[in-house]
Design a protein around this motif. Structure first.
Motif, PDB file in Angstrom:
ATOM      1  N   LEU A  69       0.862  -1.306  -0.092  1.00 35.76           N
ATOM      2  CA  LEU A  69       0.049  -0.177   0.026  1.00 35.76           C
ATOM      3  C   LEU A  69       0.829   1.300   0.143  1.00 35.76           C
ATOM      4  CD1 LEU A  69      -3.065   0.216  -0.123  1.00 35.76           C
ATOM      5  CD2 LEU A  69      -2.977   0.281   2.461  1.00 35.76           C
ATOM      6  N   LEU A  70       1.795   1.185   0.752  1.00 34.33           N
ATOM      7  CA  LEU A  70       2.772   2.215   0.722  1.00 34.33           C
ATOM      8  C   LEU A  70       3.476   2.509  -0.757  1.00 34.33           C
ATOM      9  CD1 LEU A  70       4.188   4.384   2.464  1.00 34.33           C
ATOM     10  CD2 LEU A  70       6.008   2.674   3.156  1.00 34.33           C
ATOM     11  N   LEU A  73       1.331   4.508  -3.015  1.00 38.36           N
ATOM     12  CA  LEU A  73       1.203   5.648  -3.048  1.00 38.36           C
ATOM     13  C   LEU A  73       2.634   6.446  -3.410  1.00 38.36           C
ATOM     14  CD1 LEU A  73       0.326   8.420  -1.564  1.00 38.36           C
ATOM     15  CD2 LEU A  73       1.261   7.704   0.467  1.00 38.36           C
ATOM     16  N   LEU A  74       3.813   5.760  -3.195  1.00 41.29           N
ATOM     17  CA  LEU A  74       5.010   6.233  -3.530  1.00 41.29           C
ATOM     18  C   LEU A  74       5.145   6.269  -4.896  1.00 41.29           C
ATOM     19  CD1 LEU A  74       7.456   4.464  -0.844  1.00 41.29           C
ATOM     20  CD2 LEU A  74       6.548   7.228  -0.908  1.00 41.29           C
ATOM     21  N   ILE A  75       4.761   5.202  -5.813  1.00 41.53           N
ATOM     22  CA  ILE A  75       4.701   5.208  -7.104  1.00 41.53           C
ATOM     23  C   ILE A  75       4.077   6.357  -7.770  1.00 41.53           C
ATOM     24  CG2 ILE A  75       3.719   4.010  -9.234  1.00 41.53           C
ATOM     25  CD1 ILE A  75       4.339   1.330  -7.838  1.00 41.53           C
ATOM     26  N   THR A  76       2.700   6.712  -7.183  1.00 34.44           N
ATOM     27  CA  THR A  76       2.116   7.856  -7.515  1.00 34.44           C
ATOM     28  C   THR A  76       2.755   9.004  -7.444  1.00 34.44           C
ATOM     29  OG1 THR A  76      -0.140   6.856  -7.007  1.00 34.44           O
ATOM     30  CG2 THR A  76      -0.187   8.941  -7.408  1.00 34.44           C
ATOM     31  N   ILE A  77       3.180   9.394  -6.347  1.00 33.84           N
ATOM     32  CA  ILE A  77       4.118  10.610  -5.885  1.00 33.84           C
ATOM     33  C   ILE A  77       5.358  10.591  -7.255  1.00 33.84           C
ATOM     34  CG2 ILE A  77       5.541  11.896  -4.436  1.00 33.84           C
ATOM     35  CD1 ILE A  77       3.867  10.101  -2.265  1.00 33.84           C
ATOM     36  N   ASN A  78       5.905   9.502  -7.400  1.00 35.11           N
ATOM     37  CA  ASN A  78       7.149   9.601  -8.181  1.00 35.11           C
ATOM     38  C   ASN A  78       6.775   9.872  -9.685  1.00 35.11           C
ATOM     39  OD1 ASN A  78      10.221   8.451  -7.044  1.00 35.11           O
ATOM     40  ND2 ASN A  78       8.603   8.327  -5.635  1.00 35.11           N
ATOM     41  N   LEU A 102      11.450  -2.459   4.204  1.00 34.88           N
ATOM     42  CA  LEU A 102      10.874  -0.999   4.096  1.00 34.88           C
ATOM     43  C   LEU A 102      11.935   0.113   3.663  1.00 34.88           C
ATOM     44  CD1 LEU A 102       8.868   1.115   5.128  1.00 34.88           C
ATOM     45  CD2 LEU A 102       9.953   1.185   7.410  1.00 34.88           C
ATOM     46  N   ILE A 103      13.075  -0.206   4.285  1.00 34.16           N
ATOM     47  CA  ILE A 103      14.184   0.942   3.976  1.00 34.16           C
ATOM     48  C   ILE A 103      14.772   0.880   2.479  1.00 34.16           C
ATOM     49  CG2 ILE A 103      16.799   1.223   4.176  1.00 34.16           C
ATOM     50  CD1 ILE A 103      16.479   0.645   7.037  1.00 34.16           C
ATOM     51  N   LEU A 104      14.619  -0.403   1.683  1.00 29.44           N
ATOM     52  CA  LEU A 104      14.697  -0.374   0.282  1.00 29.44           C
ATOM     53  C   LEU A 104      13.664   0.367  -0.439  1.00 29.44           C
ATOM     54  CD1 LEU A 104      16.570  -3.815  -0.078  1.00 29.44           C
ATOM     55  CD2 LEU A 104      17.587  -1.607   0.106  1.00 29.44           C
ATOM     56  N   LEU A 105      12.456   0.144   0.140  1.00 33.35           N
ATOM     57  CA  LEU A 105      11.500   0.577  -0.739  1.00 33.35           C
ATOM     58  C   LEU A 105      11.519   2.228  -0.575  1.00 33.35           C
ATOM     59  CD1 LEU A 105       8.412  -0.257  -1.682  1.00 33.35           C
ATOM     60  CD2 LEU A 105       7.595   0.521   0.367  1.00 33.35           C
ATOM     61  N   LEU A 106      11.846   2.815   0.672  1.00 32.28           N
ATOM     62  CA  LEU A 106      11.846   4.130   0.791  1.00 32.28           C
ATOM     63  C   LEU A 106      12.893   4.628  -0.224  1.00 32.28           C
ATOM     64  CD1 LEU A 106      11.700   4.594   4.552  1.00 32.28           C
ATOM     65  CD2 LEU A 106       9.837   4.456   3.217  1.00 32.28           C
ATOM     66  N   LYS A 107      14.055   3.971  -0.245  1.00 28.93           N
ATOM     67  CA  LYS A 107      15.368   4.429  -1.076  1.00 28.93           C
ATOM     68  C   LYS A 107      14.788   4.280  -2.616  1.00 28.93           C
ATOM     69  CE  LYS A 107      20.103   3.284  -1.334  1.00 28.93           C
ATOM     70  NZ  LYS A 107      21.053   2.616  -0.995  1.00 28.93           N
ATOM     71  N   LYS A 108      14.090   3.278  -2.971  1.00 25.60           N
ATOM     72  CA  LYS A 108      13.775   3.059  -4.327  1.00 25.60           C
ATOM     73  C   LYS A 108      12.810   4.223  -5.053  1.00 25.60           C
ATOM     74  CE  LYS A 108      11.228  -0.057  -7.161  1.00 25.60           C
ATOM     75  NZ  LYS A 108      10.370  -1.408  -7.315  1.00 25.60           N
TER      76      LYS A 108
END
Ligand code: SF4
Length: 373
Positions: A69-70, A73-78, A102-108
């Motif tokens: 889910l996170l 959202l991050l895909i849309t923002i990017n 989680l950390i790799l997701l935030l970084k990606k």
């Protein structure tokens, strides 16, 4: 021009006893509907937000969302925002949410600053505050973040906790320094009306520290952090050189920002407004393509600018304010002269700011602007 975007995630995996933020514990289905609505709202604002310089995902606890889910959202923002323009992309988080995934997701997805809710290292106090993390969670989170090249880590701390002594605070400060965080927000405990602690105070089950002790503790925080190169740049915020929060400066400098998500506030194109605070209402209106949900409210730009600007240690640029509002601030706010005489505030290189001792008496000065708001 719009430079800052705030995105609100109103979900938490625990409810802290001191918190009155707009948040709840919710079922997965509600979270999914909310994220879909949030994405629609972001898309609705696509033209306004594409060149923002700072993005802040706050809450609630954004990192309490399940990762898919996170990620949605991050895909849309990017996709919607030109990430080459973004200088600071922050998310709030809790220490026990961190793992490598989680950390790799935030970084990606280009998040380059994390703010971690540490609050205290005292086990009993953590329990009393309703926090579910441990000191080890904090240490592990920061270790993992550093190993994965996160160079901008902020932590949130609280002082003047119920029954906290100066010695207790000193122990917390020793642990804080060991973390080597780049930025620290250090607030005194405030009992907000809707919090459980406020209720306990009303029932005389707990008592707050005296103002005198709180002042001593605040001084200890400032002195300890500054002696260790974490310079105070705002009443409650400290950073290593070059790590001041760009996003939060948007607020303190009274610049425009757009807030999306339930309960988010915006200051945009001369207006102040907020989104529905009821999550279900927010979702329903967006599902029906009804974006007329903003509630506008009056604000006095000059008074707000004075209040917010004085929070910064550098203070307010007197000439800029005088020109912008066509006034002389010392004539317009005659009470300022009284506090200048009392050495609570001072003029330094054209900036009006608190003196080192005066900062403890900030409320006296802020009262000037509240009264005329
Ligand atoms: S303090 Fe943070 S984690 Fe705790 S309930 Fe409030 S928003 Fe959630």
């Amino acid at each position: 021009m719009l430079t800052s975007l705030y995105i609100h995630i109103p979900f938490c995996s625990q409810i802290c006893t001191y918190c009155d933020f707009h948040k709840e514990m919710a079922k997965q289905s509600k979270k999914e509907k909310y994220i879909s609505a949030l994405i629609k709202e972001l898309e609705y604002h696509r033209n306004e937000i594409k060149n923002v310089k700072t993005i802040y995902i706050g809450g609630g606890t954004p990192t309490s969302l399940e990762l898919p889910l996170l990620e949605k959202l991050l895909i849309t923002i990017n996709n919607l925002i030109d990430m080459d323009n973004v200088l600071e992309f922050s998310t709030e988080s809790n220490p026990n949410d961190y793992n490598l995934e989680l950390i790799l997701l935030l970084k990606k997805y280009n998040i380059n600053r994390v703010s971690i809710g540490v609050q205290t290292f005292d086990k009993e106090q953590l329990k009393f505050l309703g926090r579910t993390h441990t000191k080890n969670d904090v240490l592990n989170a920061i270790k993992l973040l550093r190993e994965n090249d996160f160079t901008n880590i902020s932590i949130d701390m609280i002082f003047s906790l119920v029954n906290q002594t100066e010695d207790d605070l000193e122990k917390d400060l020793i642990e804080v320094l060991k973390l080597d965080a780049d930025h620290i927000s250090y607030y005194s405990l405030i009992l907000e009306e809707k919090s459980k602690l406020y209720y306990l105070l009303g029932k005389n089950k707990i008592s707050m520290n005296s103002e005198e002790l709180e002042g001593l503790m605040y001084n200890k925080v400032i002195n300890t952090l500054e002696e260790n190169s974490l310079m105070q740049y705002e009443i409650s915020n400290f950073s290593k050189p070059g790590f001041e929060s760009l996003h939060n400066k948007t607020y303190w400098l009274n610049l425009e920002y757009l807030g999306v998500g339930t309960g988010s506030h915006s200051m945009y194109q001369g207006f102040r407004y907020y989104n529905p605070t009821n999550i279900t209402k927010y979702i329903k209106m967006i599902e029906e393509d009804d974006f007329t949900f903003h509630t506008s409210y009056e604000y006095d730009s000059l008074n707000e600018e004075m209040m917010l600007g004085l929070r910064l240690i550098k203070g307010i640029n007197i000439n800029e304010i005088n020109e912008k509002y066509n006034i002389d601030i010392l004539t317009y706010f005659p009470d300022l002269n009284k506090y200048l005489d009392q050495n609570i505030i001072e003029v330094n290189n054209g900036y009006l700011r608190f003196t080192r001792d005066g900062i403890l008496l900030g409320n006296l000065v802020f009262q000037i602007f509240v009264e005329v708001l």
